[in-house]
Scaffold this active site. Structure first.
Site, PDB file in Angstrom:
ATOM      1  N   ASP A  72      -2.039  21.014  -3.585  1.00 52.88           N
ATOM      2  CA  ASP A  72      -3.277  21.714  -3.239  1.00 52.88           C
ATOM      3  C   ASP A  72      -4.328  21.546  -4.338  1.00 52.88           C
ATOM      4  O   ASP A  72      -4.009  21.235  -5.488  1.00 52.88           O
ATOM      5  CB  ASP A  72      -3.017  23.219  -3.077  1.00 52.88           C
ATOM      6  CG  ASP A  72      -2.238  23.556  -1.820  1.00 52.88           C
ATOM      7  OD1 ASP A  72      -1.769  22.622  -1.141  1.00 52.88           O
ATOM      8  OD2 ASP A  72      -2.091  24.757  -1.534  1.00 52.88           O
ATOM      9  N   ASP A  73      -5.583  21.794  -3.946  1.00 49.52           N
ATOM     10  CA  ASP A  73      -6.710  22.048  -4.858  1.00 49.52           C
ATOM     11  C   ASP A  73      -7.309  20.818  -5.516  1.00 49.52           C
ATOM     12  O   ASP A  73      -8.124  20.943  -6.430  1.00 49.52           O
ATOM     13  CB  ASP A  73      -6.324  23.060  -5.946  1.00 49.52           C
ATOM     14  CG  ASP A  73      -6.011  24.429  -5.386  1.00 49.52           C
ATOM     15  OD1 ASP A  73      -6.124  24.604  -4.154  1.00 49.52           O
ATOM     16  OD2 ASP A  73      -5.642  25.326  -6.163  1.00 49.52           O
ATOM     17  N   HIS A 123      -8.048  21.986   3.100  1.00 46.82           N
ATOM     18  CA  HIS A 123      -7.832  23.188   2.289  1.00 46.82           C
ATOM     19  C   HIS A 123      -9.137  23.967   2.138  1.00 46.82           C
ATOM     20  O   HIS A 123      -9.324  24.677   1.152  1.00 46.82           O
ATOM     21  CB  HIS A 123      -7.260  22.798   0.929  1.00 46.82           C
ATOM     22  CG  HIS A 123      -6.512  23.895   0.225  1.00 46.82           C
ATOM     23  ND1 HIS A 123      -5.669  24.773   0.873  1.00 46.82           N
ATOM     24  CD2 HIS A 123      -6.477  24.263  -1.085  1.00 46.82           C
ATOM     25  CE1 HIS A 123      -5.151  25.621   0.003  1.00 46.82           C
ATOM     26  NE2 HIS A 123      -5.634  25.341  -1.193  1.00 46.82           N
ATOM     27  N   HIS A 217       0.171  21.759  -7.324  1.00 47.62           N
ATOM     28  CA  HIS A 217      -1.285  21.628  -7.435  1.00 47.62           C
ATOM     29  C   HIS A 217      -1.596  20.364  -8.237  1.00 47.62           C
ATOM     30  O   HIS A 217      -1.162  20.244  -9.387  1.00 47.62           O
ATOM     31  CB  HIS A 217      -1.885  22.856  -8.123  1.00 47.62           C
ATOM     32  CG  HIS A 217      -1.668  24.129  -7.355  1.00 47.62           C
ATOM     33  ND1 HIS A 217      -0.496  24.846  -7.440  1.00 47.62           N
ATOM     34  CD2 HIS A 217      -2.469  24.782  -6.470  1.00 47.62           C
ATOM     35  CE1 HIS A 217      -0.581  25.906  -6.641  1.00 47.62           C
ATOM     36  NE2 HIS A 217      -1.756  25.887  -6.040  1.00 47.62           N
TER      37      HIS A 217
END
Length: 255
Positions: A72-73, A123, A217
């Protein structure tokens, strides 16, 4: 019928029983407070823990014995390219849930993810820290903005992961309306907390059970620096990681 609907009906039934049979009791307020407290706790857990599938269905496991890594991110130019290098070295495929603002700044990294056989997930455009409190219109805009951006780069995706894994009836309704499918996780790396790459690598090995979807992440230095050690140790233990066929399978499962 969602778990939230069932829980709400049971709560209403319990309150009705309390009012009908115990309203004259000295303990009526106590019992009513307990009922409200339990309902609130369950509701809060549903908002904070996506894997409970309380408000909406999410995929939280992959076909055994594989382990699926999700990031993620990102993208982040300081960390994501090295993560991609390491995944390529070990022939491991992953899903990257990108943030729109970052994808707009680094489209070449997103294109590389796709070219190397990984899947791209939505996301949201800005990763709003209070995503669970946004109106339906704003939630929809956050998702659609990124979908539009990805389409402008010839990237189509139906995969979605809400920021921080938030879930509520508003998000669930928007997800259904837009036709995106939610990918959760059943193993959390806590790479935002475990800063030491060696400790993080060992933790990831422990988490890598058959069927696991692991949350990482790709914007974190410790995730970047632990990945090669983790994959080496995991493969020594015979752990099997997702390949392109697994990603095709999970995509087909949610269509």
């Amino acid at each position: 019928m969602t778990k939230h609907t069932i829980n709400t009906l049971l709560f209403a039934l319990n309150v009705g029983v309390l009012v009908l049979f115990l309203r004259s009791s000295d303990h009526f307020i106590l019992f009513l407070s307990i009922a409200f407290g339990i309902f609130f706790l369950v509701l809060s857990a549903g908002v904070l823990f996506l894997r409970f599938n309380y408000f909406m269905k999410s995929i939280v496991t992959i076909e055994k014995p594989a382990v699926l890594l999700t990031f993620d991110d990102g993208p982040n130019p300081e960390t994501t390219p090295m993560i991609l290098d390491t995944l390529k070295k070990h022939e491991v495929k992953a899903i990257f849930f990108v943030i729109g603002k970052k994808a707009m700044e680094h489209p070449e990294i997103v294109q590389r993810m796709l070219l190397e056989g990984h899947r791209i997930g939505n996301h949201t455009f800005s990763h709003h820290p209070m995503f669970a409190l946004l109106s339906g219109k704003k939630v929809k805009n956050e998702i659609q903005q990124l979908q539009t951006l990805l389409k402008s780069h010839a990237i189509q995706t139906t995969l979605f992961r809400p920021p921080i894994g938030y879930s509520n009836p508003i998000i669930a309704r928007v997800v259904k309306d837009l036709g995106v499918k939610v990918i959760g996780w059943n193993q959390r790396s806590y790479d935002t907390v475990v800063k030491n790459p060696m400790k993080l690598a060992k933790r990831l090995v422990r988490l890598s059970k058959p069927g696991s979807i692991i949350l990482l992440h790709d914007n974190l230095v410790q995730s970047r620096d632990s990945l090669d050690r983790y994959l080496n140790e995991a493969k020594e233990k015979g752990i099997i990681f997702a390949n392109e066929q697994h990603l095709i399978g999970i995509t087909n499962e949610i269509n």
